[in-house]
Design an enzyme around this catalytic site. Structure first.
Site, PDB file in Angstrom:
ATOM      1  N   GLU A 237      24.002 -42.733  -0.400  1.00  0.00           N
ATOM      2  CA  GLU A 237      23.852 -43.031   1.031  1.00  0.00           C
ATOM      3  C   GLU A 237      25.240 -43.331   1.545  1.00  0.00           C
ATOM      4  O   GLU A 237      25.956 -44.161   0.983  1.00  0.00           O
ATOM      5  CB  GLU A 237      22.904 -44.216   1.232  1.00  0.00           C
ATOM      6  CG  GLU A 237      22.443 -44.399   2.666  1.00  0.00           C
ATOM      7  CD  GLU A 237      23.293 -45.382   3.441  1.00  0.00           C
ATOM      8  OE1 GLU A 237      23.927 -44.939   4.430  1.00  0.00           O
ATOM      9  OE2 GLU A 237      23.351 -46.554   3.071  1.00  0.00           O
TER      10      GLU A 237
ATOM     11  N   CYS B  17      25.714 -49.376   7.842  1.00  0.00           N
ATOM     12  CA  CYS B  17      25.618 -47.919   7.866  1.00  0.00           C
ATOM     13  C   CYS B  17      24.788 -47.445   9.050  1.00  0.00           C
ATOM     14  O   CYS B  17      24.988 -46.352   9.567  1.00  0.00           O
ATOM     15  CB  CYS B  17      24.985 -47.405   6.572  1.00  0.00           C
ATOM     16  SG  CYS B  17      25.821 -47.949   5.080  1.00  0.00           S
TER      17      CYS B  17
END
Length: 545
Positions: free
Chosen positions: A296, A330
């Site tokens: 990720e 994120c």
């Protein structure tokens, strides 16, 4: 060992959040922990291999972001010899670990969750606040509640995984499936911004029987070290997880150049992840099997507002999404698309009012909504991008200032641009900077197309509006723009067990942490068919004449 029953894990629920209100026992307990942890700094953090502490003497500091002259910890960077010992030791203990009965493996992680939820809650929060610059609420979300959730729900999801068996059996046959760990070791490369993510990247492979070499982020070194010690206290055998802080490029290269490298669990930058993927591909003839690559990475996350949106709730959601933890998530909001009717009808005024009232400060001062960015490179990158935006002709309507005299503080910044492909609309910033692009109401469809094609990322996005037909159509047009998509809710805050998290495109492999999906990536299924009836001849009925 004998398995004398089919065990059922306790009912799993999300860990309740605590508020830390003034005068509460939780506030007092956390304040005391902050004082105690800060007073004992800097902590001497070794590598830990096969349960033994290794001090290389190559000491690296972990500065506190709010007071960068002081280190929270000083860690000993692992040498090549230490990494070799870590890999060899993990592989040596692997057979015993994968053969441990599931109930015993599960008990370790359930106990670790209870230790964090109770005994060590304030300590790991203090380590996260002082070392990673989080305020009390963000540390509670991360290093307490979410970390506990990852541990407990991992047990729940693996239990569900192990129950998945073939639904059909021919007469005289029993079909079974077992979910083996990968053959070799897994490398976990963990980020600074979430103590919980660090824990999950290590636990997800380990709980299904893998052994793991853990390379923690330097800026999250102490909280990672504390988590490691909690896992050991919970009963984790020596060598199952090897703790090797140090140079990311050197440690990672040594691991992925090893024949027994079986998988990568990574959270970090898109650039680094792509390079690692290429390096692993170049080594493909070396490995025993095809390594699993789970990652990720970055995002350029969006909010888009339909003209039917409510103004004040929309502004509040934008502020939380963009400026919580100084935008170092994120999933943080970075690009915001607002129709002109809404912008001129009160959105701009409300945004300036609300964002302009945000205060920033050290984690020890509980009144601040947000705090510092993580370190010097981040501070310089973020302030540099703000200056480039100004040079491009963008308007800074809130913030735009910074102060690094004691801590790395960047004021929450709102930029308005007339160019939807300007630097702050396309380049990942990972800081407290939100850019607004005002579009004409008549250009709704074109704006949706713009959102979908402007960047290479596809992590999170949010759509706001009361017009359900417009919302439905827009959600369809933005289907591939975000792996986590929110309607009338901010782009951040995925909850384990509720919103599986992950993005596609340049944002990662979208394997959905916080769900059962992630565990499929760290097992290698074996189908077993056992016959109970012996054949009596080799010929087929059709051979008869």
């Amino acid at each position: 060992m004998a398995q004398l029953a089919s065990f059922k894990v306790p009912v799993i629920n999300n860990e309740p959040m605590r508020s830390y209100a003034p005068g509460s026992a939780d506030r007092k307990g956390l304040e005391a922990a902050l004082q105690r942890v800060a007073a004992a700094a800097p902590y001497d953090v070794p590598a830990i291999v096969n349960g033994k502490e290794i001090r290389s003497g190559d000491k690296q500091g972990q500065p506190m972001p709010h007071d960068h002259a002081k280190n929270l910890s000083v860690y000993h960077a692992a040498t090549a010899e230490t990494v070799t010992k870590a890999i060899d030791g993990a592989l040596a203990v692997k057979p015993e670990w994968e053969d441990m009965p599931w109930a015993d493996r599960a008990a370790i992680f359930l106990k670790a969750a209870d230790l964090i939820a109770g005994k060590y809650r304030f300590d790991i929060m203090a380590a996260t606040m002082l070392g990673q610059g989080k305020n009390a609420w963000q540390a509670e979300i991360d290093s307490a509640a979410e970390l506990v959730d990852f541990l407990r729900f991992s047990v729940k999801f693996v239990e569900e995984l192990y129950t998945q068996q073939p639904s059909r059996n021919s007469d005289g046959v029993w079909n079974r499936t077992e979910f083996r760990p990968l053959e070799g070791f897994v490398l976990a490369v963990t980020p600074f911004n979430f103590t919980a993510i660090g824990g999950n990247l290590v636990v997800a492979p380990a709980i299904v029987g893998n052994v793991v070499v853990w390379k923690p982020a330097p800026a999250a070194n102490y909280s990672s070290y504390l988590l490691y010690k909690i896992l050991v206290e919970a009963g984790l055998p020596d060598g199952v997880i090897q703790f090797v802080p140090g140079s990311p490029p050197d440690i990672v290269k040594q691991c992925i150049d090893h024949k027994e490298f079986a998988g990568l669990h990574f959270t970090g930058s898109t650039h680094v992840f792509r390079k690692l993927w290429k390096d692993i591909a170049n080594n493909i003839d070396l490995y025993r099997s095809y390594p699993r690559i789970v990652g990720e990475t970055g995002g350029k996350n969006f909010h888009v507002y339909h003209p039917s949106s409510d103004i004040k709730p929309g502004v509040i959601q934008a502020i939380r999404a963009a400026f919580e933890y100084s935008g170092q998530k994120c999933s943080a909001l970075s690009r915001c698309y607002v129709p002109r009717s809404l912008w001129e009808g009160g959105f701009q005024e409300e945004l300036i009012k609300q964002a302009g009232s945000i205060t920033i400060g050290p984690c020890t001062e509980f009144q601040h909504f947000t705090g510092p960015v993580i370190g010097r490179p981040a501070f310089d990158r973020i302030t540099g991008i703000i200056e480039k935006a100004k040079q491009e002709g963008a308007e800074v309507i809130v913030g735009g200032t910074a102060d690094d005299s004691k801590g790395f503080f960047v004021q929450p910044t709102v930029i308005v641009t007339k160019d939807p492909k300007s630097i702050t609309m396309t380049q990942e910033i990972f800081g407290p900077v939100m850019t607004v692009y005002v579009f004409e109401d008549s250009e709704w469809d074109q704006t949706l197309e713009l959102i979908d094609t402007t960047t290479e990322y596809g992590l999170t996005g949010a759509l706001f509006g009361r017009d359900r037909l417009a919302v439905t159509k827009a959600a369809g047009k933005l289907r591939n723009a975000a792996g986590n998509f929110y309607i009338n809710n901010k782009s951040t805050g995925a909850v384990v067990g509720q919103q599986p998290f992950g993005g596609a495109r340049a944002s990662g492999t979208n394997d959905k942490s916080g769900s059962i999906s992630i565990f499929y990536r760290f097992v290698s299924a074996r189908s077993i068919m056992e016959s109970f009836v012996d054949p009596t001849e080799f010929s087929y009925p059709s051979n008869l004449v």
